[in-house]
Write a protein that holds these residues in place. Sequence first.
Motif, PDB file in Angstrom:
ATOM      1  N   ALA A 115       0.830  -1.202   0.000  1.00  0.00           N
ATOM      2  CA  ALA A 115       0.000   0.000   0.000  1.00  0.00           C
ATOM      3  C   ALA A 115       0.865   1.253   0.000  1.00  0.00           C
ATOM      4  O   ALA A 115       1.936   1.282   0.614  1.00  0.00           O
ATOM      5  N   THR A 116       0.399   2.305  -0.662  1.00  0.00           N
ATOM      6  CA  THR A 116       1.073   3.603  -0.621  1.00  0.00           C
ATOM      7  C   THR A 116       0.831   4.240   0.740  1.00  0.00           C
ATOM      8  O   THR A 116      -0.312   4.255   1.225  1.00  0.00           O
ATOM      9  N   PRO A 117       1.846   4.763   1.408  1.00  0.00           N
ATOM     10  CA  PRO A 117       1.634   5.414   2.716  1.00  0.00           C
ATOM     11  C   PRO A 117       0.580   6.501   2.631  1.00  0.00           C
ATOM     12  O   PRO A 117       0.534   7.263   1.655  1.00  0.00           O
ATOM     13  N   GLU A 118      -0.261   6.570   3.628  1.00  0.00           N
ATOM     14  CA  GLU A 118      -1.377   7.520   3.623  1.00  0.00           C
ATOM     15  C   GLU A 118      -0.892   8.960   3.556  1.00  0.00           C
ATOM     16  O   GLU A 118      -1.585   9.833   3.024  1.00  0.00           O
ATOM     17  N   GLU A 119       0.302   9.215   4.104  1.00  0.00           N
ATOM     18  CA  GLU A 119       0.826  10.579   4.071  1.00  0.00           C
ATOM     19  C   GLU A 119       1.084  11.058   2.648  1.00  0.00           C
ATOM     20  O   GLU A 119       1.132  12.272   2.395  1.00  0.00           O
ATOM     21  N   LEU A 120       1.257  10.109   1.718  1.00  0.00           N
ATOM     22  CA  LEU A 120       1.560  10.462   0.327  1.00  0.00           C
ATOM     23  C   LEU A 120       0.327  10.466  -0.560  1.00  0.00           C
ATOM     24  O   LEU A 120       0.436  10.700  -1.766  1.00  0.00           O
ATOM     25  N   TRP A 121      -0.844  10.200   0.006  1.00  0.00           N
ATOM     26  CA  TRP A 121      -2.060  10.170  -0.793  1.00  0.00           C
ATOM     27  C   TRP A 121      -2.407  11.578  -1.281  1.00  0.00           C
ATOM     28  O   TRP A 121      -2.228  12.576  -0.571  1.00  0.00           O
ATOM     29  N   THR A 122      -2.943  11.644  -2.486  1.00  0.00           N
ATOM     30  CA  THR A 122      -3.469  12.909  -2.998  1.00  0.00           C
ATOM     31  C   THR A 122      -4.879  13.122  -2.451  1.00  0.00           C
ATOM     32  O   THR A 122      -5.499  12.207  -1.884  1.00  0.00           O
ATOM     33  N   ARG A 126      -7.776  10.398  -1.210  1.00  0.00           N
ATOM     34  CA  ARG A 126      -8.453  10.482   0.085  1.00  0.00           C
ATOM     35  C   ARG A 126      -9.966  10.520  -0.082  1.00  0.00           C
ATOM     36  O   ARG A 126     -10.710   9.843   0.633  1.00  0.00           O
ATOM     37  N   LEU A 127     -10.437  11.304  -1.027  1.00  0.00           N
ATOM     38  CA  LEU A 127     -11.879  11.407  -1.263  1.00  0.00           C
ATOM     39  C   LEU A 127     -12.453  10.090  -1.751  1.00  0.00           C
ATOM     40  O   LEU A 127     -13.555   9.685  -1.333  1.00  0.00           O
ATOM     41  N   ALA A 128     -11.716   9.403  -2.619  1.00  0.00           N
ATOM     42  CA  ALA A 128     -12.206   8.115  -3.133  1.00  0.00           C
ATOM     43  C   ALA A 128     -12.267   7.082  -2.009  1.00  0.00           C
ATOM     44  O   ALA A 128     -13.246   6.323  -1.894  1.00  0.00           O
ATOM     45  N   PHE A 129     -11.239   7.052  -1.187  1.00  0.00           N
ATOM     46  CA  PHE A 129     -11.231   6.100  -0.084  1.00  0.00           C
ATOM     47  C   PHE A 129     -12.353   6.407   0.912  1.00  0.00           C
ATOM     48  O   PHE A 129     -13.062   5.503   1.377  1.00  0.00           O
ATOM     49  N   ALA A 156     -12.878   6.841   7.628  1.00  0.00           N
ATOM     50  CA  ALA A 156     -12.971   7.797   6.527  1.00  0.00           C
ATOM     51  C   ALA A 156     -12.641   9.204   6.997  1.00  0.00           C
ATOM     52  O   ALA A 156     -11.921   9.954   6.319  1.00  0.00           O
ATOM     53  N   ALA A 157     -13.156   9.578   8.176  1.00  0.00           N
ATOM     54  CA  ALA A 157     -12.872  10.918   8.702  1.00  0.00           C
ATOM     55  C   ALA A 157     -11.398  11.088   9.034  1.00  0.00           C
ATOM     56  O   ALA A 157     -10.827  12.164   8.821  1.00  0.00           O
ATOM     57  N   CYS A 158     -10.766  10.033   9.536  1.00  0.00           N
ATOM     58  CA  CYS A 158      -9.338  10.106   9.853  1.00  0.00           C
ATOM     59  C   CYS A 158      -8.508  10.319   8.595  1.00  0.00           C
ATOM     60  O   CYS A 158      -7.531  11.084   8.594  1.00  0.00           O
ATOM     61  N   ILE A 159      -8.878   9.641   7.506  1.00  0.00           N
ATOM     62  CA  ILE A 159      -8.145   9.793   6.248  1.00  0.00           C
ATOM     63  C   ILE A 159      -8.327  11.201   5.694  1.00  0.00           C
ATOM     64  O   ILE A 159      -7.365  11.851   5.251  1.00  0.00           O
ATOM     65  N   LEU A 160      -9.557  11.725   5.736  1.00  0.00           N
ATOM     66  CA  LEU A 160      -9.814  13.050   5.174  1.00  0.00           C
ATOM     67  C   LEU A 160      -9.146  14.156   5.984  1.00  0.00           C
ATOM     68  O   LEU A 160      -8.649  15.139   5.419  1.00  0.00           O
ATOM     69  N   THR A 161      -9.133  14.016   7.311  1.00  0.00           N
ATOM     70  CA  THR A 161      -8.583  15.080   8.159  1.00  0.00           C
ATOM     71  C   THR A 161      -7.111  14.883   8.489  1.00  0.00           C
ATOM     72  O   THR A 161      -6.502  15.743   9.137  1.00  0.00           O
ATOM     73  N   SER A 162      -6.537  13.739   8.070  1.00  0.00           N
ATOM     74  CA  SER A 162      -5.131  13.422   8.372  1.00  0.00           C
ATOM     75  C   SER A 162      -4.859  13.497   9.870  1.00  0.00           C
ATOM     76  O   SER A 162      -3.850  14.044  10.326  1.00  0.00           O
ATOM     77  N   SER A 163      -5.795  12.948  10.655  1.00  0.00           N
ATOM     78  CA  SER A 163      -5.646  12.945  12.114  1.00  0.00           C
ATOM     79  C   SER A 163      -6.031  11.579  12.645  1.00  0.00           C
ATOM     80  O   SER A 163      -6.682  10.783  11.966  1.00  0.00           O
TER      81      SER A 163
END
Length: 398
Positions: A115-122, A126-129, A156-163
């Motif tokens: 998997a690509t690290p979440e920190e590197l996601w565009t 993030r929106l698709a996930f 989903a909220a954690c991915i969108l907010t990067s928290s």
Amino acid sequence: MSDNDSEWEDLLGTGAVLKRILEPGKGTKTRPTRGSQACITASCTVNGEIRFEKQNFAFEIGESEHHAVFDIVVPLMEEGEHAIIKPEKRFVSFSDVNDEDEVLFEIKLRSWEEATPEELWTDEQRLAFAGKKREQGRARFESNDLETALIHYKRAACILTSSSDGCTIPEDKQIKEACLPLWNNMALIFLKLKEYSHARDKCDLVLAVDPNNKKGLFRKAKALLSLSQLDEAEKIAKQGSEVDSKLFQPLLRAICTEKKKEKSEQQLLYERMMTAMRDEDKDMSQEETQVWRQRHLTRDDRRDKGATSSKGEKNDKWYRVMLCLLMLVPVWLVASPQDGGLITKQVLMLYVAYIVYVERVCYRCFLFFLLSIALLCSSGSCHLCPHGVPCEPCTVLV
């Protein structure tokens, strides 16, 4: 297939998930990691009846996208490994399976990608996930699996907010708007789980982004009502009624009813408290009552209010008679200089002031004393006056 227990590997050490290898894989270094995209071939039977068969089935490990048994077993499999899995009921998503039913999965790990690290996601990733997790959460919510639905929404909220908690408000407008339905849905689940403070906090996030969000206002008002914060709930409900009066009117009526109920309960509690205090006063012993009265009532108060007994009233009466007699002593000394000598006017006035102020002589006794002075002065034997006979200052008392 033999059911000999020695052929089964206990993956959790509790017997909850068992694995029997049919074909070994390529080695432990080929095991997938959490977050990897795995591709498997899977089939399931319940009591020998086939439930599903899937070829080249792809999913993300550790995201609870399907049966929980996949997230447990696949990270422990090697690439190319073929195995049979026997899980307990709680690790499968079938609602019609009982504890007595035998559930078997046949899984083969075909391949997986790191998997690509979440920190590197565009932002698009993030929106698709988040959209995919939101759909999974809705499916779980509709099946009344609230805890799992909450996990999907939070992820989903954690991915969108990067928290780590999903409670940080992002700066990007598009991502911010994508967070609103997630927070609203989490608030709804918390309300159903009766975790009202968490529901209120999620609504606060929604209203921080959109102050007039109808769902956020409504769910926050309901959470505050359940927390008995009625004034704040009424304030939020009135704000919501300006957005949608039809939706908020029943809630406003419920809040008003609850406020009336709370007020009546407070009045009832106050009445019970006062009744208990009166009962406690009645239970005081006679000795305690007497001590209290002596401490809080003066002698005149006891006479006027009838607070003393008949024996106490007699003693009080004789005490006043004795005071009157004592008040006549200096008068007698003034009137009889040959026996006791003269007493000056100043000493007499000080004595009378002491008797009246300190001993709290009633006005009747004081008038009786003044009348006695007047009679002596009118008799010509007043020695308060240096002339020896009643002068005008003395006769003024008559």
